[in-house]
Enzyme design. Structure first.
Site, PDB file in Angstrom:
ATOM      1  N   LYS A  24       0.781  -1.031   0.220  1.00  0.00           N
ATOM      2  CA  LYS A  24      -0.364   0.006  -0.185  1.00  0.00           C
ATOM      3  C   LYS A  24       0.248   1.309   0.015  1.00  0.00           C
ATOM      4  O   LYS A  24       0.454   2.684  -0.954  1.00  0.00           O
ATOM      5  CB  LYS A  24      -0.423   0.019   1.363  1.00  0.00           C
ATOM      6  CG  LYS A  24      -1.992  -0.667   1.586  1.00  0.00           C
ATOM      7  CD  LYS A  24      -2.835  -1.472   2.451  1.00  0.00           C
ATOM      8  CE  LYS A  24      -2.116  -1.486   3.981  1.00  0.00           C
ATOM      9  NZ  LYS A  24      -1.298  -2.856   3.805  1.00  0.00           N
ATOM     10  N   HIS A  84      -2.480  -2.191  10.882  1.00  0.00           N
ATOM     11  CA  HIS A  84      -4.244  -2.114  11.139  1.00  0.00           C
ATOM     12  C   HIS A  84      -4.540  -1.500  11.154  1.00  0.00           C
ATOM     13  O   HIS A  84      -6.737  -1.246  10.525  1.00  0.00           O
ATOM     14  CB  HIS A  84      -4.042  -3.939  10.892  1.00  0.00           C
ATOM     15  CG  HIS A  84      -5.915  -4.553  10.690  1.00  0.00           C
ATOM     16  ND1 HIS A  84      -6.323  -4.265   9.848  1.00  0.00           N
ATOM     17  CD2 HIS A  84      -6.553  -5.426  11.966  1.00  0.00           C
ATOM     18  CE1 HIS A  84      -7.360  -5.153   9.593  1.00  0.00           C
ATOM     19  NE2 HIS A  84      -6.843  -5.459  11.127  1.00  0.00           N
TER      20      HIS A  84
HETATM   21  P1  GDP Z   1       2.293  -1.805   3.457  1.00  0.00           P
HETATM   22  O1  GDP Z   1       2.410  -2.968   4.473  1.00  0.00           O
HETATM   23  O2  GDP Z   1       0.946  -2.759   2.554  1.00  0.00           O
HETATM   24  O3  GDP Z   1       2.201  -0.375   2.800  1.00  0.00           O
HETATM   25  O4  GDP Z   1       3.591  -2.794   2.348  1.00  0.00           O
HETATM   26  P2  GDP Z   1       4.618  -1.516   1.942  1.00  0.00           P
HETATM   27  O5  GDP Z   1       4.089  -1.164   0.913  1.00  0.00           O
HETATM   28  O6  GDP Z   1       5.632  -1.096   2.819  1.00  0.00           O
HETATM   29  O7  GDP Z   1       5.824  -2.705   0.713  1.00  0.00           O
HETATM   30  C1  GDP Z   1       5.884  -4.155   1.464  1.00  0.00           C
HETATM   31  C2  GDP Z   1       6.844  -4.986   1.763  1.00  0.00           C
HETATM   32  O8  GDP Z   1       6.900  -5.175  -0.505  1.00  0.00           O
HETATM   33  C3  GDP Z   1       8.475  -4.218   0.745  1.00  0.00           C
HETATM   34  O9  GDP Z   1       9.252  -4.683   0.723  1.00  0.00           O
HETATM   35  C4  GDP Z   1       8.389  -3.484  -0.551  1.00  0.00           C
HETATM   36  O10 GDP Z   1       9.451  -3.253  -1.037  1.00  0.00           O
HETATM   37  C5  GDP Z   1       7.232  -4.848  -1.398  1.00  0.00           C
HETATM   38  N1  GDP Z   1       6.911  -4.404  -2.159  1.00  0.00           N
HETATM   39  C6  GDP Z   1       5.900  -3.194  -2.636  1.00  0.00           C
HETATM   40  N2  GDP Z   1       5.786  -3.289  -3.862  1.00  0.00           N
HETATM   41  C7  GDP Z   1       6.667  -4.659  -4.626  1.00  0.00           C
HETATM   42  C8  GDP Z   1       6.347  -5.122  -5.831  1.00  0.00           C
HETATM   43  O11 GDP Z   1       5.456  -4.618  -6.810  1.00  0.00           O
HETATM   44  N3  GDP Z   1       7.181  -5.912  -6.032  1.00  0.00           N
HETATM   45  C9  GDP Z   1       7.456  -6.352  -5.037  1.00  0.00           C
HETATM   46  N4  GDP Z   1       8.369  -7.957  -5.211  1.00  0.00           N
HETATM   47  N5  GDP Z   1       8.055  -6.068  -3.223  1.00  0.00           N
HETATM   48  C10 GDP Z   1       6.724  -4.894  -2.872  1.00  0.00           C
HETATM   49 MG    MG Z   2       1.983   1.150   5.017  1.00  0.00          MG
END
Ligand code: GDP
Ligand code: MG
Length: 403
Positions: A24, A84
């Protein structure tokens, strides 16, 4: 450089929702990057979004990043929460209202518990349209896997009352977009996503266009003129001589006319959403009115006694209770300007044994049935506060009317 806020563009509130670690925040950063390239945003890197400032709303601590960008068509305010619990609080309290949402689901995991929980909450708070971003496509070699994730997301959307078959599903990689890699799954997909958001999420209905509603804060009589109900107009517009209905506090509704409208101590032709106003009411006695009643467009509201709430119970640190509570908890409930004693019970379908022993703890999110003695005007999506001994112990949203 970034074009400043353009009032000619429709303003829409959206946000990223979905399971932790599905991408996200990366997606939020990637959107600002892509729009910044076109002079439609300021680029915000991952770090500056993820260390979202903590806000306090009704004593509740919520960390939310408010991100701003434009497309050719619209101006967006986009929210992204770090945890969350922040999403739960944000959605229940309306700390950041969403007219629509982007649900992010990692292709590598598929839907997870928080994917479902956020979709359900989005439905409950009145979000009508969702766009799906299947993320981390760079990490998947098997196209069948992607098809499966898409199919399951469409089914899930339908389960929660969204249009699963028609909802746009975009597959890409937020990380590639952010790192300028593989444009075919990176920046191209950000463009497709924003196009889908522009087209699929409708313009929000302005408060001015909704049926008139004012919750009465105070009642007084003016010698020789009559009874005045004052309050702040929540939505709609009202003209002098218009018919209105006064609903609430258990009595039969009163139908009458507004003979004068006062704003800032001067007579006005009309009152509209946002105005603090006094309404002079034809042949209504002061003792017929009370704080908490609602002046509304005739037929637009009904009074109820029993309804389902999705509640967030404040933690001790947030000024809430120190201990949990059981079924048949009887605090005060604040509905707009009304306050009523309420009895809270668990949903009918909870097994008897479970309902006897279940304790709701500070910090929990829980579904409960609220019952009040005097019927009051209640609507789905309305926010309420639960108080006890002069402090807020829970905040909630009406998700279903029972009686
Ligand atoms: P959130 O908790 O949903 O906000 O997720 P984050 O944006 O913090 O991403 C979580 C992890 O997934 C991080 O280590 C990101 O670098 C990785 N990540 C995010 N988008 C991608 C993607 O398109 N491809 C890959 N391989 N990893 C991703
Ligand atoms: Mg996040």
């Amino acid at each position: 450089s970034y074009a400043s806020f353009d009032r000619n563009k429709t303003h829409v509130n959206i946000g990223t929702i979905g399971h932790v670690d599905h991408g996200k925040t990366t997606l939020s950063a990637a959107i600002t990057k892509r729009q910044a390239d076109q002079g439609l945003a300021n680029f915000l890197d991952y770090g500056s979004i993820d260390k979202a400032p903590e806000e306090r709303k009704r004593g509740i601590t919520i960390a939310t990043a408010h991100i701003e960008y434009q497309t050719e068509k619209r101006h967006y305010c986009h929210v992204d929460c770090p945890g969350h619990a922040d999403y739960i609080k944000n959605m229940i309290t309306g700390a950041a209202n969403m007219d629509g949402a982007i649900i992010v689901v990692a292709a590598s995991d598929g839907q997870m518990p928080q994917t479902r929980e956020h979709l359900l909450l989005a439905r409950q708070v009145g979000v009508q349209k969702i766009v799906v971003f299947v993320n981390k496509v760079d990490a998947i070699d098997d196209p069948e896997m992607l098809e499966l994730v898409e199919m399951e997301m469409r089914e899930l959307l339908s389960t929660y009352g969204f249009e699963g078959d028609e909802t746009p599903v975009i597959m890409g990689s937020a990380l590639c977009a952010l790192e300028n890699k593989r444009p075919e799954i990176g920046e191209t997909k950000i463009d497709e996503l924003l196009k889908a958001v522009d087209d699929w999420i409708p313009d929000p209905q302005r408060d001015l266009d909704k049926p008139f509603l004012m919750s009465i804060e105070d009642v007084f009589s003016i010698a020789g003129r009559g009874t005045v109900a004052s309050g702040r107009v929540e939505r709609g517009t009202l003209k002098r001589e218009e018919e209105i209905e006064i609903v609430g506090k258990g009595d039969e509704s009163i139908k009458t006319k507004v003979t004068d409208i006062e704003i800032f101590k001067k007579s006005a032709d009309r009152a509209q959403a946002g105005d603090s106003t006094g309404l002079l009411l034809r042949s209504v006695r002061r003792e017929d009115l009370r704080r908490g009643m609602i002046v509304a467009k005739p037929g637009s509201l009904k009074a109820h006694t029993t309804f389902m709430l999705s509640l967030y119970v404040l933690s001790k640190d947030e000024g809430g209770r120190h201990k949990g509570f059981h079924e048949n908890y009887k605090p005060q409930m604040y509905l707009r300007t009304a306050d009523e004693s309420v009895t809270l019970t668990f949903p009918e379908d909870m097994p008897r044994e479970e309902r006897k022993s279940k304790m709701v703890m500070p910090g929990d999110n829980v579904e409960m049935v609220a019952e009040i003695f005097h019927p009051a005007p209640v609507e789905i999506g309305q926010r309420v506060n639960i108080r006890e001994g002069g402090r807020t112990v829970a905040t909630g949203i009406v998700t279903r009317i029972i009686k």
